[in-house]
Design a protein around this motif. Structure first.
Motif, PDB file in Angstrom:
ATOM      1  N   ALA A  20     153.389 -38.380 120.503  1.00 20.16           N
ATOM      2  CA  ALA A  20     152.963 -39.625 121.201  1.00 20.16           C
ATOM      3  C   ALA A  20     151.675 -40.310 120.704  1.00 20.16           C
ATOM      4  CB  ALA A  20     153.105 -39.707 122.637  1.00 20.16           C
ATOM      5  N   LEU A  21     150.808 -39.495 120.529  1.00 19.96           N
ATOM      6  CA  LEU A  21     149.464 -39.735 120.160  1.00 19.96           C
ATOM      7  C   LEU A  21     149.296 -40.195 118.847  1.00 19.96           C
ATOM      8  CD1 LEU A  21     147.517 -36.703 121.737  1.00 19.96           C
ATOM      9  CD2 LEU A  21     147.240 -39.096 122.517  1.00 19.96           C
ATOM     10  N   GLU A  22     150.021 -39.568 117.767  1.00 19.47           N
ATOM     11  CA  GLU A  22     149.873 -39.951 116.411  1.00 19.47           C
ATOM     12  C   GLU A  22     150.541 -41.280 116.198  1.00 19.47           C
ATOM     13  OE1 GLU A  22     151.756 -36.621 114.417  1.00 19.47           O
ATOM     14  OE2 GLU A  22     149.934 -35.446 114.846  1.00 19.47           O
ATOM     15  N   ALA A  23     151.649 -41.329 117.110  1.00 18.67           N
ATOM     16  CA  ALA A  23     152.249 -42.924 117.138  1.00 18.67           C
ATOM     17  C   ALA A  23     151.383 -43.949 117.531  1.00 18.67           C
ATOM     18  CB  ALA A  23     153.538 -43.020 117.962  1.00 18.67           C
ATOM     19  N   ALA A  24     150.571 -43.766 118.408  1.00 19.97           N
ATOM     20  CA  ALA A  24     149.352 -44.576 118.661  1.00 19.97           C
ATOM     21  C   ALA A  24     148.119 -44.549 117.958  1.00 19.97           C
ATOM     22  CB  ALA A  24     148.925 -44.197 120.111  1.00 19.97           C
ATOM     23  N   GLY A  25     148.181 -43.956 116.655  1.00 21.01           N
ATOM     24  CA  GLY A  25     147.043 -44.091 115.824  1.00 21.01           C
ATOM     25  C   GLY A  25     146.073 -42.911 115.658  1.00 21.01           C
ATOM     26  N   ALA A  26     146.151 -42.014 116.601  1.00 20.61           N
ATOM     27  CA  ALA A  26     145.206 -40.943 116.591  1.00 20.61           C
ATOM     28  C   ALA A  26     145.741 -39.622 115.623  1.00 20.61           C
ATOM     29  CB  ALA A  26     145.156 -40.405 117.812  1.00 20.61           C
ATOM     30  N   ARG A  27     144.759 -39.047 115.311  1.00 21.29           N
ATOM     31  CA  ARG A  27     144.889 -37.676 114.531  1.00 21.29           C
ATOM     32  C   ARG A  27     144.946 -36.466 115.452  1.00 21.29           C
ATOM     33  NH1 ARG A  27     141.232 -33.657 112.668  1.00 21.29           N
ATOM     34  NH2 ARG A  27     142.026 -32.354 111.258  1.00 21.29           N
ATOM     35  N   THR A  28     145.941 -35.505 115.496  1.00 21.04           N
ATOM     36  CA  THR A  28     145.846 -34.647 116.799  1.00 21.04           C
ATOM     37  C   THR A  28     145.685 -33.203 116.119  1.00 21.04           C
ATOM     38  OG1 THR A  28     148.449 -34.381 116.534  1.00 21.04           O
ATOM     39  CG2 THR A  28     147.356 -36.255 117.949  1.00 21.04           C
ATOM     40  N   VAL A  29     145.268 -32.527 117.131  1.00 21.21           N
ATOM     41  CA  VAL A  29     144.900 -31.007 116.673  1.00 21.21           C
ATOM     42  C   VAL A  29     145.366 -30.154 117.889  1.00 21.21           C
ATOM     43  CG1 VAL A  29     143.522 -31.306 114.799  1.00 21.21           C
ATOM     44  CG2 VAL A  29     142.615 -30.896 117.199  1.00 21.21           C
ATOM     45  N   PRO A  30     145.885 -28.998 117.776  1.00 24.36           N
ATOM     46  CA  PRO A  30     146.250 -28.210 118.815  1.00 24.36           C
ATOM     47  C   PRO A  30     144.868 -27.464 119.121  1.00 24.36           C
ATOM     48  CG  PRO A  30     146.996 -27.088 116.934  1.00 24.36           C
ATOM     49  CD  PRO A  30     146.760 -28.371 116.662  1.00 24.36           C
TER      50      PRO A  30
END
Length: 214
Positions: A20-30
């Motif tokens: 969901a975050l990546e669809a909103a344009g963010a880069r994500t990491v655990p």
């Protein structure tokens, strides 16, 4: 460069939040280590079991670094168990249960009952508009908390309506706070990551981006 948003990866639905975050344009990491926490612009505390996450935060030596990060202004979004972790006060917690704090609210743990009492409702969430089915957000509640009391600096974003989606009277839950914001902290009692509606995550990404510019 897109914001880097971590998802606490000790327990809960980590991957769904990342999508969901990546669809909103963010880069994500655990995030499981202090070095990973120190490298993010924002953090999501996912749903799960709040008491288990509390214990794991101590085992992974993340509790104090995360408390310090929140106090220093790190944007954090807590979903369900994450809402409990952000609360300053808990009703219904187990002996010794601690929170990270930061949001001046009193949260009732397991307020809606057991797993079999899970339900869905359409909510009007302040700051969230223009969805596929209009402005309403389809909220999924799974052993969810609610906010009993909110301090004067807390902005209430959503409350339980008088009736759920299927027309059932909400009873004692009617009017209870289930989404709130306090500065750079955002919390929901429900799980937007499981519905395919990414507007709550988009709201958080905007909050993170705004904090990077300030």
């Amino acid at each position: 460069m897109p914001a880097t948003i971590g998802v606490l990866a000790l327990q809960g639905d980590v991957r769904e939040h990342q999508v969901a975050l990546e669809a909103a344009g963010a880069r994500t990491v655990p995030v499981r280590r202090r070095a990973e926490l120190e490298a993010v612009d924002g953090l999501v505390l996912p749903g799960g079991e709040s008491t288990t996450i509390d214990k794991l935060l101590r085992i992974f030596e993340l509790r104090e670094p995360l408390r310090d990060a929140i106090e220093s202004g790190l944007p954090v979004y807590g979903s369900c168990a994450g809402m409990i972790l952000l609360a300053e006060r808990i009703i219904g917690g187990i002996d010794g249960q601690q929170t990270l704090g930061g949001m001046d609210v009193t949260v009732r743990r397991n307020a809606f009952g057991r797993q079999v009492d899970s339900f869905e409702a359409d909510l009007e969430v302040s700051g969230v508009t223009d969805g596929p089915d209009g402005a309403a957000v389809r909220a999924v509640f799974i052993r969810a908390p609610w906010i009993e009391e909110a301090g004067p600096e807390v902005e209430v974003l959503a409350r339980i309506p008088e009736r759920t989606t299927d027309g059932t009277a909400a009873g004692a839950a009617a009017g209870k706070i289930v989404a709130a914001r306090s500065g750079r902290l955002l919390a929901t009692a429900f799980h937007p990551e499981v519905t395919g509606d990414g507007r709550v995550h988009a709201l958080f990404v905007r909050l993170v981006n705004g904090s990077r510019r300030s």
